[in-house]
Design an enzyme around this catalytic site. Structure first.
Site, PDB file in Angstrom:
ATOM      1  N   GLU B 279       0.819  -1.207   0.000  1.00 49.24           N
ATOM      2  CA  GLU B 279       0.000   0.000   0.000  1.00 49.24           C
ATOM      3  C   GLU B 279       0.862   1.271   0.000  1.00 49.24           C
ATOM      4  O   GLU B 279       0.553   2.232  -0.707  1.00 49.24           O
ATOM      5  CB  GLU B 279      -0.950  -0.017   1.208  1.00 49.24           C
ATOM      6  N   GLU B 282       2.162   1.633  -3.388  1.00 45.02           N
ATOM      7  CA  GLU B 282       1.109   2.109  -4.294  1.00 45.02           C
ATOM      8  C   GLU B 282       0.893   3.615  -4.132  1.00 45.02           C
ATOM      9  O   GLU B 282       0.759   4.341  -5.123  1.00 45.02           O
ATOM     10  CB  GLU B 282      -0.196   1.350  -4.018  1.00 45.02           C
ATOM     11  N   CYS B 299      -8.567  -2.025   3.409  1.00 44.89           N
ATOM     12  CA  CYS B 299      -8.496  -3.158   4.347  1.00 44.89           C
ATOM     13  C   CYS B 299      -9.858  -3.564   4.861  1.00 44.89           C
ATOM     14  O   CYS B 299     -10.048  -4.679   5.320  1.00 44.89           O
ATOM     15  CB  CYS B 299      -7.645  -2.805   5.553  1.00 44.89           C
ATOM     16  N   SER B 319      -7.372   1.800  -2.902  1.00 45.22           N
ATOM     17  CA  SER B 319      -6.131   1.063  -3.085  1.00 45.22           C
ATOM     18  C   SER B 319      -6.471  -0.303  -3.653  1.00 45.22           C
ATOM     19  O   SER B 319      -7.455  -0.928  -3.252  1.00 45.22           O
ATOM     20  CB  SER B 319      -5.435   0.903  -1.731  1.00 45.22           C
ATOM     21  N   LYS B 358     -15.932  -9.649   6.969  1.00 45.97           N
ATOM     22  CA  LYS B 358     -14.864 -10.506   6.437  1.00 45.97           C
ATOM     23  C   LYS B 358     -15.431 -11.805   5.887  1.00 45.97           C
ATOM     24  O   LYS B 358     -14.846 -12.433   5.015  1.00 45.97           O
ATOM     25  CB  LYS B 358     -13.835 -10.805   7.533  1.00 45.97           C
ATOM     26  N   GLU B 361     -16.348 -10.847   2.512  1.00 46.90           N
ATOM     27  CA  GLU B 361     -15.149 -10.619   1.707  1.00 46.90           C
ATOM     28  C   GLU B 361     -14.536 -11.933   1.237  1.00 46.90           C
ATOM     29  O   GLU B 361     -14.158 -12.077   0.076  1.00 46.90           O
ATOM     30  CB  GLU B 361     -14.108  -9.834   2.527  1.00 46.90           C
ATOM     31  N   GLU B 366     -13.655 -12.306  -6.509  1.00 48.32           N
ATOM     32  CA  GLU B 366     -12.266 -11.889  -6.787  1.00 48.32           C
ATOM     33  C   GLU B 366     -11.275 -12.563  -5.835  1.00 48.32           C
ATOM     34  O   GLU B 366     -10.067 -12.499  -6.062  1.00 48.32           O
ATOM     35  CB  GLU B 366     -12.123 -10.371  -6.610  1.00 48.32           C
ATOM     36  N   CYS B 503     -11.374  -1.812  14.049  1.00 43.12           N
ATOM     37  CA  CYS B 503     -11.659  -3.243  14.262  1.00 43.12           C
ATOM     38  C   CYS B 503     -11.809  -3.623  15.734  1.00 43.12           C
ATOM     39  O   CYS B 503     -12.470  -4.606  16.053  1.00 43.12           O
ATOM     40  CB  CYS B 503     -10.558  -4.084  13.655  1.00 43.12           C
TER      41      CYS B 503
END
Lengths: 153, 574
Positions: B279, B282, B299, B319, B358, B361, B366, B503
């Site tokens: 990151e 990037e 994230c 990102s 999550k 996710e 993907e 979190c």
């Protein structure tokens, strides 16, 4: 976008969430019911979550979410009608046309709307089908009334 | 202005403008509540907090009654207690009463109230509702039969998250809470953050359990079961076992996971370091090559879905880095699979997350390669607690152990990911090094720490002034994005965490934690960063080795294949 919905929106140039109920009423007036598409369009127009619009619309008895049937049956649930057994009439009606109040039968023939008082207490219990009043209906007579309409088509 | 009010025939001090409930709380008088959410405008809907106003002879709701001079109330008079009891009896009248089978058994506000108020018989017998459960979401299950319509979920979803996926539908006895057209969570704008679960007093909202899959894999001799846990877990799990909030039990947790039967115990914080490498690179690439700015962190899967639904125009700003969970998932089923000689299809990869999103996710298209998911199952902190109890591991009797190599070593920068501002702080530490070749003198950046919903600073790296913004709670993200759309152009890098505080306060965390517990978890992470010496991701020896042996360099070919992803505009009912 549906032009009828568009026309409604044009009536509210400075619309905010305060205009939600009048907009819902206008759309129902034009289209006969509130479609899912209309709710999504209202959401975009007022920048309001569709869950909220659906929440408000389902709160009020006046809003329908299906087009009305060929025969729209209004069942009076006012005090006089209630005392003389309109609850049983409604129950029987729902059974006869296999449709819940507020909905439209699958074949599109009948729809039921519960109204608070039609103002015809002398005729209680009373129902109104497409503007025609039927007085002193009972569990038995309601079936015949519906049967007659069904045969008329 | 302060004055005295009479409570239970004793005088106590109150400040003008305060609500009665707050005054009572401060003076050690506990009045039960259901619809009340701290620091939010009171709704006064549930009536649980009624107290008797002796001046008017009426019952008033403590949550929504401002204190008045000369007020005289009784908080536990027979009339008050009877009223509260009746409310609970009414709530129970159509409740399924299946506590023994309920996910919230022993941690349910309705159950506790019923116990506190000594409800011992069913006085009011109502018709059960028999609603369908909503299993359609990837992360959250709704059981409207258990819902008592307190409305806390609706308010959190709207006021804190700015999502409004759910609202009240219908009226009176037909009221339910549901999504638009009551069509199910999977059609709604729900971002799976799980904040609704944290505020739900009953079992009406819970996470979609991945328990069965994990246990089957543990019992399957063909499968090598590996586990990873997020940075916030080690400082949050303690509360599941009645230990003090914020206690770091990383070592004990490692040992417990091995006792349960996980073959390898890895630390997602390792891949947080990896995320930082990618990151930060990037960000520098975007700055040097006039790429899309501001760059926004990726994230948080709740935030990502939010952006895909509500702000697709910002997708180029996100990102392309996968989240630490997915990075480690991908590394396990590629690098580690090769290195250990275990085929990817025989690896069952479990992650322990403070998060319900999550779960969603891990199931994204993907996040699969050649039909194999990078992460097979996601357990929340709560589910890990259940698993440990089920396997009979006594957390008070086991010796701490370290995580497995090669994906168990971490910096303290990665650990900061657990709290809002942490990703940013870790990224700045590494980006500074990548740009200047030097290390920062002062690693801690207090201005972006803490539980504030929005934090902004400017930092200067080699003469380049970088605008940094950190937001948590998606409603705050919405405000910031609207400002950017309206021309705000002094930010270059934004960290977004969906949950308030990050979190440590994720939707998968222990239910019943108050603000002090969240703070304790946060301070525990800061303490780790204070105490440990490896404070930067780029000096993690296992990260250096991973690049040397496998990935070659950040943003390299393999990195792009394994560690980066893309996003899609989502058409949902919003």
């Amino acid at each position: 976008m549906n032009t009828q919905v568009q026309e409604v929106f044009e009536k509210y140039p400075q619309a905010s969430r305060d205009n939600l109920i009048p907009i819902l009423q206008d759309i129902q007036e034009k289209e006969g019911f509130i479609s899912q598409e209309s709710i999504i369009e209202i959401g975009r127009f007022l920048n309001l979550a569709t869950s909220k619009i659906f929440g408000v619309a389902t709160f009020y008895n006046q809003f329908r979410f299906q087009p009305v049937g060929k025969y729209h049956v209004q069942v009076c649930r006012g005090t006089a009608c209630h005392v003389l057994g309109s609850a049983t009439v409604l129950e029987e009606l729902e059974k006869t046309i296999k449709t819940k109040a507020g909905q439209t039968s699958k074949d599109g023939m009948f729809s039921i709307e519960v109204v608070a008082c039609i103002g015809a207490c002398g005729l209680a219990p009373v129902i109104c089908v497409n503007g025609n009043f039927h007085a002193k209906v009972s569990k038995e007579s309601i079936r015949k009334i519906i049967e007659n309409y069904r045969n008329q088509q | 202005m302060s004055f005295l009010i009479d409570v239970n025939n004793k005088q106590i001090n109150a400040q003008k403008g305060e609500m009665l409930l707050e005054v009572l709380k401060r003076n050690g008088i506990k009045v039960p509540t259901l619809c009340y959410i701290k620091d939010k405008f009171p709704s006064g809907a549930c009536r649980m907090c009624v107290v008797e106003n002796l001046k008017t002879g009426k019952l008033i709701t403590a949550c929504s009654s401002p204190v008045e001079e000369g007020m005289n109330v009784l908080t536990h008079s027979p009339r008050v207690v009877e009223s509260r009891k009746t409310i609970v009896e009414l709530l129970l009248s159509n409740h399924p009463d299946d506590c023994l089978y309920c996910v919230r058994n022993k941690n349910c506000e309705l159950q506790s109230l019923s116990e506190e108020l000594q409800v011992r018989e069913r006085k009011i017998r109502g018709k059960k509702n028999g609603y369908y459960m909503d299993h359609s979401g990837a992360s959250i299950v709704r059981d409207p039969d258990k819902c008592i319509l307190c409305g806390r979920c609706v308010r959190i979803c709207d006021e804190v998250m700015g999502v409004s996926a759910i609202d009240f539908i219908n009226r009176g006895s037909k009221s339910i809470i549901g999504t638009t057209f009551n069509a199910g969570l999977n059609t709604s704008s729900c971002v799976n953050c799980g904040q609704c679960i944290l505020v739900c007093p009953t079992g009406a909202l819970s996470e979609k359990s991945h328990f069965v899959g994990v246990i089957d894999a543990l019992n399957n001799p063909i499968k090598t079961v590996v586990v990873q846990y997020a940075p916030a877990i080690s400082v949050s799990l303690a509360e599941e076992f009645n230990m003090p909030a914020g206690k770091d039990i990383n070592g004990i947790m490692n040992a417990a996971l091995r006792k349960i039967g996980f073959d390898k115990v890895f630390d997602t914080t390792f891949s947080a370091d990896l995320t930082i490498m990618e990151e930060a690179s990037e960000l520098i690439y975007r700055i040097q090559n006039s790429g899309t700015l501001p760059m926004i962190t990726s994230c948080c899967p709740g935030w990502i879905k939010f952006a895909e639904e509500f702000y697709p125009e910002f997708i180029p700003n996100l990102s392309s880095c996968k989240s630490p969970q997915q990075m480690l998932g991908a590394v396990i089923k590629s690098y580690w699979s090769e290195k250990s000689g275990i085929k990817p299809e025989n690896i069952y990869s479990v992650s322990i997350m403070p998060c319900t999103a999550k779960k969603f996710e891990a199931q994204r298209e993907e996040m699969t390669r050649e039909g194999i998911s990078d992460v097979d199952a996601v357990l929340t902190t709560r589910e890990l607690g259940q698993l440990i109890r089920m396997y009979g591991v006594d957390m008070n009797q086991i010796e701490p152990e370290t995580a497995d190599s090669p994906h168990g070593f971490r910096s303290s920068a990665g650990k900061l990911f657990g709290a809002s501002g942490g990703v940013m702080e870790a990224a700045i530490r590494t980006a500074y090094n990548m740009i200047t070749g030097d290390e920062l003198i002062q690693f801690q950046i207090p201005a972006i720490r803490g539980l504030n919903g929005r934090k902004e600073i400017k930092i200067n790296v080699n003469g380049i002034e970088l605008g940094i913004a950190v937001v948590n709670g998606l409603a705050n993200a919405r405000l910031l994005l609207e400002e950017i759309k309206n021309g705000k152009n002094d930010v270059h890098f934004i960290e977004v965490m969906a949950c308030p505080g990050g979190c440590i306060n994720g939707g998968g965390q222990h239910i019943g934690a108050d603000e002090n517990s969240i703070k304790a978890r946060m301070l525990s992470l800061y303490d780790i960063d204070e105490r440990e010496t490896l404070k930067v991701s780029h000096k993690n020896p296992e990260i250096i080795a991973l690049y040397k042996e496998f990935l070659e360099k950040p943003l390299g070919h393999l990195s792009h294949e394994l560690l980066h992803t893309h996003y899609v505009k989502r058409d949902v009912l919003k």
